[in-house]
Design an enzyme around this catalytic site. Structure first.
Site, PDB file in Angstrom:
ATOM      1  NE  ARG A  53     -17.977  31.164  33.065  1.00 47.49           N
ATOM      2  CZ  ARG A  53     -19.039  30.434  33.388  1.00 47.49           C
ATOM      3  NH1 ARG A  53     -20.178  30.618  32.763  1.00 47.49           N
ATOM      4  NH2 ARG A  53     -18.955  29.486  34.312  1.00 47.49           N
ATOM      5  CG  HIS A  54     -17.184  27.626  29.496  1.00 47.69           C
ATOM      6  ND1 HIS A  54     -16.219  27.705  30.473  1.00 47.69           N
ATOM      7  CD2 HIS A  54     -18.375  27.576  30.130  1.00 47.69           C
ATOM      8  CE1 HIS A  54     -16.809  27.680  31.660  1.00 47.69           C
ATOM      9  NE2 HIS A  54     -18.110  27.612  31.485  1.00 47.69           N
ATOM     10  CB  CYS A  98      -1.443   4.876  25.037  1.00 51.19           C
ATOM     11  SG  CYS A  98      -1.236   6.422  25.942  1.00 51.19           S
ATOM     12  N   GLY A  99      -1.148   3.284  27.421  1.00 48.77           N
ATOM     13  CA  GLY A  99      -0.958   2.792  28.783  1.00 48.77           C
ATOM     14  C   GLY A  99      -1.418   3.795  29.826  1.00 48.77           C
ATOM     15  CB  THR A 100      -0.100   6.893  31.034  1.00 46.35           C
ATOM     16  OG1 THR A 100       0.482   7.438  29.836  1.00 46.35           O
ATOM     17  CG2 THR A 100       0.910   6.007  31.755  1.00 46.35           C
ATOM     18  N   GLY A 101      -2.435   7.154  28.730  1.00 41.26           N
ATOM     19  CA  GLY A 101      -3.199   8.200  28.046  1.00 41.26           C
ATOM     20  C   GLY A 101      -2.365   9.445  27.776  1.00 41.26           C
ATOM     21  CG  ASP A 130      -0.270   2.037  23.025  1.00 35.55           C
ATOM     22  OD1 ASP A 130      -1.215   1.631  23.744  1.00 35.55           O
ATOM     23  OD2 ASP A 130       0.769   2.537  23.496  1.00 35.55           O
ATOM     24  CG  HIS A 131       1.618  -2.308  22.849  1.00 31.52           C
ATOM     25  ND1 HIS A 131       2.142  -1.208  22.178  1.00 31.52           N
ATOM     26  CD2 HIS A 131       2.338  -2.427  23.984  1.00 31.52           C
ATOM     27  CE1 HIS A 131       3.148  -0.708  22.875  1.00 31.52           C
ATOM     28  NE2 HIS A 131       3.284  -1.425  23.982  1.00 31.52           N
ATOM     29  CG  HIS A 145     -16.381  24.298  32.073  1.00 32.04           C
ATOM     30  ND1 HIS A 145     -15.957  24.732  33.314  1.00 32.04           N
ATOM     31  CD2 HIS A 145     -17.750  24.363  32.096  1.00 32.04           C
ATOM     32  CE1 HIS A 145     -17.012  25.031  34.066  1.00 32.04           C
ATOM     33  NE2 HIS A 145     -18.109  24.812  33.350  1.00 32.04           N
TER      34      HIS A 145
HETATM   35  C1  RB5 Z   1       3.742   1.782  26.090  1.00 31.49           C
HETATM   36  O1  RB5 Z   1       4.566   1.001  26.882  1.00 31.49           O
HETATM   37  C2  RB5 Z   1       3.422   3.096  26.800  1.00 31.49           C
HETATM   38  O2  RB5 Z   1       4.570   3.879  26.898  1.00 31.49           O
HETATM   39  C3  RB5 Z   1       2.318   3.837  26.080  1.00 31.49           C
HETATM   40  O3  RB5 Z   1       1.204   3.025  25.994  1.00 31.49           O
HETATM   41  C4  RB5 Z   1       1.809   5.121  26.718  1.00 31.49           C
HETATM   42  O4  RB5 Z   1       1.522   4.918  28.069  1.00 31.49           O
HETATM   43  C5  RB5 Z   1       2.591   6.327  26.467  1.00 31.49           C
HETATM   44  O5  RB5 Z   1       2.236   7.444  26.858  1.00 31.49           O
END
Ligand code: RB5
Length: 149
Positions: A131-132, A64-67, A7-8, A97
């Site tokens: 096993r995995h 994304c911002g946090t993944g 995303d952005h 794994h």
């Molecule tokens: C966008 O602001 C943010 O919410 C998105 O990139 C992401 O981190 C969501 O999980």
């Protein structure tokens, strides 16, 4: 072939990862976003996850911002094992794994150097099987937990 999307909030890191993939000589399918405009991360997560679910040997990358949002959405697709990684050790274990087929990263969490380590390790590490394999098989919901269509 590596299928990639962001995303952005993940676009700047995705551009860096694309440079890394080019240096590694990996072919890429980039499903967007391509411009600095605000978009909804699930649209890109689902587009990439659909490709990964359809191609048994494909690997993908979502940023994304946090993944977090990318991994949550992608993991709704049967056959997709999306791993949110902030370090190279997790990326290695995700492949060894968990047989992860989709790497998720947070563009606001990891810098370009760490992201490059993560990508290199993820793409060069094989699943150990054994096993995995049994445990990975148990990740998919059994029939009695699935919703009626
Ligand atoms: C966008 O602001 C943010 O919410 C998105 O990139 C992401 O981190 C969501 O999980």
């Amino acid at each position: 072939m590596i299928v990639i999307g962001s995303d952005h909030a993940g676009l700047a890191l995705k551009r860096h990862v694309l440079e890394v993939l080019a240096r590694l000589g990996r072919s890429v399918e980039d499903l967007g976003v391509q411009e600095e405009c605000s978009v909804d991360y699930p649209d890109y997560a689902h587009a990439v996850a659909e490709r990964i679910a359809a191609g048994p040997n494909l690997l993908g990358i979502l940023i994304c911002g946090t993944g977090l949002g990318m991994s949550m959405a992608a993991n709704r697709h049967p056959g997709v094992r999306a791993a949110l990684c902030h370090d190279a050790y997790t990326a290695e274990m995700a492949r060894r794994h968990n047989d992860a087929n989709l790497l998720c990263m947070g563009g606001r969490v990891v810098g370009p150097g760490v992201a490059e380590q993560i990508v290199r390790v993820f793409l060069s590490t094989a699943f150990e099987g054994g096993r995995h394999q049994r445990r990975v098989g148990k990740i998919e919901l059994p029939e009695h937990h699935r919703e009626e269509p």
